[in-house]
Design an enzyme around this catalytic site. Sequence first.
Site, PDB file in Angstrom:
ATOM      1  N   LYS A   1      10.759  75.560 -29.630  1.00  0.00           N
ATOM      2  CA  LYS A   1      10.878  73.898 -29.979  1.00  0.00           C
ATOM      3  C   LYS A   1      10.149  72.922 -29.164  1.00  0.00           C
ATOM      4  CE  LYS A   1      15.094  74.181 -32.098  1.00  0.00           C
ATOM      5  NZ  LYS A   1      15.339  75.522 -31.294  1.00  0.00           N
ATOM      6  N   THR A   2      10.914  72.754 -27.914  1.00  0.00           N
ATOM      7  CA  THR A   2      10.250  71.992 -26.653  1.00  0.00           C
ATOM      8  C   THR A   2       9.092  72.490 -26.343  1.00  0.00           C
ATOM      9  OG1 THR A   2      13.051  71.846 -26.664  1.00  0.00           O
ATOM     10  CG2 THR A   2      11.256  70.554 -24.747  1.00  0.00           C
TER      11      THR A   2
ATOM     12  N   ASP B   1      14.880  65.879 -30.041  1.00  0.00           N
ATOM     13  CA  ASP B   1      15.506  67.385 -30.547  1.00  0.00           C
ATOM     14  C   ASP B   1      16.818  67.072 -30.830  1.00  0.00           C
ATOM     15  OD1 ASP B   1      16.087  70.045 -29.984  1.00  0.00           O
ATOM     16  OD2 ASP B   1      16.530  69.595 -27.728  1.00  0.00           O
TER      17      ASP B   1
ATOM     18  N   THR C   1      18.953  73.323 -34.813  1.00  0.00           N
ATOM     19  CA  THR C   1      18.980  74.625 -34.632  1.00  0.00           C
ATOM     20  C   THR C   1      20.207  74.722 -36.086  1.00  0.00           C
ATOM     21  OG1 THR C   1      20.842  73.720 -33.493  1.00  0.00           O
ATOM     22  CG2 THR C   1      19.296  75.269 -31.752  1.00  0.00           C
TER      23      THR C   1
ATOM     24  N   ARG D   1      14.052  82.578 -24.737  1.00  0.00           N
ATOM     25  CA  ARG D   1      14.384  81.920 -23.203  1.00  0.00           C
ATOM     26  C   ARG D   1      15.899  83.163 -21.899  1.00  0.00           C
ATOM     27  NH1 ARG D   1      17.437  76.568 -24.550  1.00  0.00           N
ATOM     28  NH2 ARG D   1      15.835  75.399 -23.901  1.00  0.00           N
TER      29      ARG D   1
HETATM   30  P1  ADP Z   1      13.711  75.511 -27.822  1.00  0.00           P
HETATM   31  O1  ADP Z   1      14.190  73.954 -27.277  1.00  0.00           O
HETATM   32  O2  ADP Z   1      13.914  75.897 -28.639  1.00  0.00           O
HETATM   33  O3  ADP Z   1      15.844  75.679 -27.508  1.00  0.00           O
HETATM   34  P2  ADP Z   1      12.252  76.113 -25.533  1.00  0.00           P
HETATM   35  O4  ADP Z   1      10.922  75.409 -25.938  1.00  0.00           O
HETATM   36  O5  ADP Z   1      13.250  75.106 -23.959  1.00  0.00           O
HETATM   37  O6  ADP Z   1      13.341  75.866 -26.663  1.00  0.00           O
HETATM   38  O7  ADP Z   1      11.721  77.440 -24.933  1.00  0.00           O
HETATM   39  C1  ADP Z   1      12.605  77.896 -24.025  1.00  0.00           C
HETATM   40  C2  ADP Z   1      11.648  78.912 -22.059  1.00  0.00           C
HETATM   41  O8  ADP Z   1      11.034  79.775 -23.522  1.00  0.00           O
HETATM   42  C3  ADP Z   1      10.404  77.845 -22.205  1.00  0.00           C
HETATM   43  O9  ADP Z   1      11.000  77.606 -20.835  1.00  0.00           O
HETATM   44  C4  ADP Z   1       9.821  79.190 -22.158  1.00  0.00           C
HETATM   45  O10 ADP Z   1       9.820  79.985 -20.460  1.00  0.00           O
HETATM   46  C5  ADP Z   1       9.767  80.122 -22.894  1.00  0.00           C
HETATM   47  N1  ADP Z   1       9.563  80.093 -24.013  1.00  0.00           N
HETATM   48  C6  ADP Z   1       9.438  79.322 -25.046  1.00  0.00           C
HETATM   49  N2  ADP Z   1       8.698  80.369 -26.197  1.00  0.00           N
HETATM   50  C7  ADP Z   1       7.285  81.033 -26.154  1.00  0.00           C
HETATM   51  C8  ADP Z   1       6.460  82.020 -25.579  1.00  0.00           C
HETATM   52  N3  ADP Z   1       6.045  81.505 -27.283  1.00  0.00           N
HETATM   53  N4  ADP Z   1       6.173  82.392 -25.100  1.00  0.00           N
HETATM   54  C9  ADP Z   1       6.676  82.583 -23.927  1.00  0.00           C
HETATM   55  N5  ADP Z   1       7.061  81.908 -23.566  1.00  0.00           N
HETATM   56  C10 ADP Z   1       7.775  80.843 -23.966  1.00  0.00           C
END
Ligand code: ADP
Length: 357
Positions: A65-66, A110, A159, A218
């Site tokens: 998401k981030t 977030d 989430t 992640r």
């Molecule tokens: P969320 O915000 O949903 O908790 P993040 O965007 O922080 O998750 O993603 C966590 C990590 O996973 C990021 O640092 C990135 O390296 C990796 N990641 C997430 N989605 C992808 C994707 N589609 N392709 C490659 N790496 C990804």
Amino acid sequence: MDEHPVRPEFEDDDVYENRLRPQRLEDFLGQEQIKDNLRVFITAAKERGECLDHLFLSGPPGLGKTTLANIMAREMETDLRVTSAPALEKPKDLAGILTTLQDGTIFFIDEIHRLKSSLEEMLYVAMEDYEIDWVIGQGPAARTLRVPLPQFTLVGATTRPGMVAAPLFTRFGIPLRLDFYRHEELEAIIRRSATILEVPIDEAAVGVLADSCRGTPRVANRLLRRMRDFAQVLGDGPITSAVVSDGMKRLNIDKNGLEEQDRQILRTIVEMYGGGPVGAETLAISVGEEIDSLEVFYEPFLIQQGLIQRTARGRVATRRAYEIIGLPVPENGQVGTTPPNGTPGNGATREDQRFLF
Ligand code: ADP
């Protein structure tokens, strides 16, 4: 809090997160339908010279998401402001950010389900009319000032989509729900990360890691880094399938990606509560977890794997859960059913369904 091998919210190393974070839509691997739609929305907004519509991203932690908010800013060639709802205490905290945005800024909030209701009102008006009402002075002398805002794009991430107030949710023009990644998508993510980290890894090892990472990029990246440590200190450098299978044993993660706490949750439902149903709060207390981490981190994956079911009366262990923890399935006992043809549900609750396209 102790270092935890896989749980995303305990990410200790932002440096690695950022190094591995995809910067452009083409580097964001998997989630093809979401990417295809976003590409269209970005192109359309750019062609019209407008900012992107407000975007709502939901899904378990660590799915991107981030990362997507970062990518949106890059693809739209604008700047990004990042905050988290719990950091916004008072109206002035939110107003302070809103009034300093630029035209087109991507404003990422977030954990938007934790936004205080006193701030939601301000956000509604800001999202819809690009202005806020600001009260100056106190008592009879108080007056309301209408402050215009630049045209910005709000990206709200959560989430817990079911906990977002309906009036807030309906003001997002683009709702997207991220789901756990498929095996091939995770393999591609692991290969990409290994290349960036400059660590050799063989294909068999990539496959085992993809199976063990809870469908979550992640977690995949975190496990890859742990395997790199094992390969460097206990092996010859490259990550091989032998390194991974030894490493997984050391981290107590089985071939399905279940860790000790997952198995403990299954054992508790089966052994203490006769297979369920057991309420989430009772279950959380019994396994010594916060209810939030039970519901946000553990349960979605256990449901997606067809190991537990959420029912109106509580959580129920499925037949497969008994098999995994090595206990006989009771003849007449309550057992949840794993969905047919080996396609486990996506973990979405009924309240989540409204977020699906
Ligand atoms: P969320 O915000 O949903 O908790 P993040 O965007 O922080 O998750 O993603 C966590 C990590 O996973 C990021 O640092 C990135 O390296 C990796 N990641 C997430 N989605 C992808 C994707 N589609 N392709 C490659 N790496 C990804």
